[in-house]
Enzyme design. Structure first.
Site, mmCIF file in Angstrom:
data_model
loop_
_atom_site.group_PDB
_atom_site.id
_atom_site.type_symbol
_atom_site.label_atom_id
_atom_site.label_comp_id
_atom_site.label_asym_id
_atom_site.label_seq_id
_atom_site.Cartn_x
_atom_site.Cartn_y
_atom_site.Cartn_z
ATOM 1 N N LYS A 180 0.614 -1.083 0.145
ATOM 2 C CA LYS A 180 -0.117 0.025 -0.133
ATOM 3 C C LYS A 180 1.007 1.364 0.092
ATOM 4 O O LYS A 180 2.201 1.403 0.425
ATOM 5 C CB LYS A 180 -0.774 0.077 1.298
ATOM 6 C CG LYS A 180 -1.512 -1.347 1.559
ATOM 7 C CD LYS A 180 -2.459 -1.973 0.321
ATOM 8 C CE LYS A 180 -2.833 -3.433 0.788
ATOM 9 N NZ LYS A 180 -3.527 -4.205 -0.009
HETATM 10 C C1 PLP Z 1 -4.173 -5.417 0.924
HETATM 11 C C2 PLP Z 1 -5.508 -5.842 0.677
HETATM 12 C C3 PLP Z 1 -6.322 -6.345 1.946
HETATM 13 C C4 PLP Z 1 -5.592 -6.825 2.955
HETATM 14 O O1 PLP Z 1 -4.956 -5.948 3.753
HETATM 15 P P1 PLP Z 1 -3.773 -6.712 4.808
HETATM 16 O O2 PLP Z 1 -3.300 -5.706 5.558
HETATM 17 O O3 PLP Z 1 -2.657 -7.096 3.746
HETATM 18 O O4 PLP Z 1 -4.480 -7.775 5.698
HETATM 19 C C5 PLP Z 1 -7.709 -6.567 1.801
HETATM 20 N N1 PLP Z 1 -8.437 -6.055 0.909
HETATM 21 C C6 PLP Z 1 -7.585 -5.345 -0.306
HETATM 22 C C7 PLP Z 1 -8.458 -4.672 -1.618
HETATM 23 C C8 PLP Z 1 -6.366 -5.185 -0.220
HETATM 24 O O5 PLP Z 1 -5.800 -4.723 -1.111
#
Ligand code: PLP
Length: 369
Positions: A180
């Protein structure tokens, strides 16, 4: 190798983490409280509750909203599987809906057909950082009395009609995984405007421990979804750089768009009117005549890392086994899964890197033609 993404850490982050480690206070303390305040202020939410990951945020939101066995939850098919996994984890049934191939978000025209007397919630995903069509989703939620849990994992800073993504539904869930735009390794946060939901979330993330009124008692069978102090310290510094990081990502996106437009077989990503894209991913859709995996391989030989964008979750073995859904209902998610291509996107990319990515892609596609 030109990497898909690399975290943007410098001396500031190192110093903050060192300070926390030296303090000896490691879990859910003043740094976590400060991080929550910073994020809540930035997105304009009344509450923000920090947790250990984006998945923990989604899971906790469903538990706190009392979604359980016998309930159904509507989820877009094209996403990271965590969006659907959390529905399964609370014992509810996942109802997949196909997407659109312009913004890659849920096709809101197909939601109503999937609503029945057991439907309790919708989890719109702001895919790659582009907001879903929230007006339609809010209207459907009102009409059928459904909860909206926004999967804003990729959408910190995204806006829908002037409102920040993650502040429109009952709860908005963010992730700070290294993929992210800002990160602390692992981490998540849940935004909500609802005081009661916020206090339930706080109790559930900490073993069910209720400290209201000064007396500590366990009022729920909760989780340990707490964030550490050193992660929050990283998050505070990262949040301070967020506007700058997002502006740099936007510049890179503009440069790619200019360099790749008119390339045969490529559909560029869009930013719709009234929307502000957070650009967590720069995601191209290739025509079906092009082998996406072939192109990923050629780019790797050029020293460029690229990847598919997201999964068509209904087709993953667990969901295939449980629901055995007809692929023809998910034609667009399958196309996006097979033909989507994510390119390197992070603030350390310099013009020379971007020119190389553009030149290599254009070269491979023209060769083919
Ligand atoms: C990254 C992501 C998640 C999960 O987040 P984590 O912090 O890795 O558990 C859930 N939904 C979407 C759309 C994502 O891109």
């Amino acid at each position: 190798m030109i990497r898909l993404t690399i975290p943007d850490f410098d001396e500031q982050e190192y110093a903050e983490v060192k300070e926390v480690l030296a303090s000896g206070f490691l879990v859910q303390g003043p740094k976590v409280a400060e991080f929550e305040r910073v994020i809540a202020d930035y997105i304009g939410a009344r509450h923000a509750i920090a947790v250990s990951s984006g998945t923990a945020a989604l899971h906790l939101a469903l538990v706190a909203l009392d979604i359980k066995a016998g309930d159904e939850v509507i989820v877009p098919d094209f996403t990271f599987p965590a969006t659907a996994n959390v529905v399964e984890l609370v014992g509810a049934t996942t109802r997949f809906v196909d997407i659109k191939t312009d913004d890659f978000c849920i096709d809101v025209g197909r939601i109503e057909a999937e609503i029945n007397e057991n439907t309790r919630a919708i989890i719109p995903v702001h895919e790659f950082g582009h907001p879903a069509d929230m007006d339609v989703i809010v209207n459907l939620a009102q009409k059928y009395n459904l909860k909206i849990i926004e999967d804003a994992a990729c959408a910190l800073g995204a806006e829908y009609k002037g409102r920040k993504a993650g502040t429109i539904g009952a709860a908005g869930c963010f992730s700070f995984h290294p993929r992210k735009s800002i990160t602390m390794g692992e981490g998540g946060i849940i935004a909500t405007g609802d005081d009661r939901l916020a206090s339930r979330l706080k109790i559930l993330r900490n073993h069910g421990l209720d400290q209201a009124g000064g007396e500590a008692s366990f009022t729920a069978a909760g989780f340990n979804y707490r964030l550490t102090e050193f992660q929050a310290a990283l998050g505070i510094v990262q949040a301070g750089k967020m506007e700058q990081i997002n502006a740099q990502r936007r510049k890179i996106v503009d440069y790619y768009n200019k360099g790749l437009k008119d390339t045969c077989g490529i559909n560029l990503p869009v930013e719709k009117e009234d929307c502000r894209h957070a650009w967590q991913t720069y995601h191209l859709l290739l025509d079906e005549s092009i082998s996406r995996d072939g192109l990923i391989g050629r780019l790797r030989e050029d020293g460029i890392e690229s990847n598919f964008g997201a999964h068509a979750v209904h087709a993953q073995p667990y969901y295939r086994r449980k629901y055995d859904l007809d692929d023809s209902k998910f034609g667009r998610a399958i196309k996006a899964y097979n033909q989507g291509l994510a390119l390197p996107l992070h603030p350390q990319l310099v013009r020379r890197d971007l020119d190389k990515v553009i030149r290599c892609i254009r070269g491979h596609l023209n060769e083919r033609a």
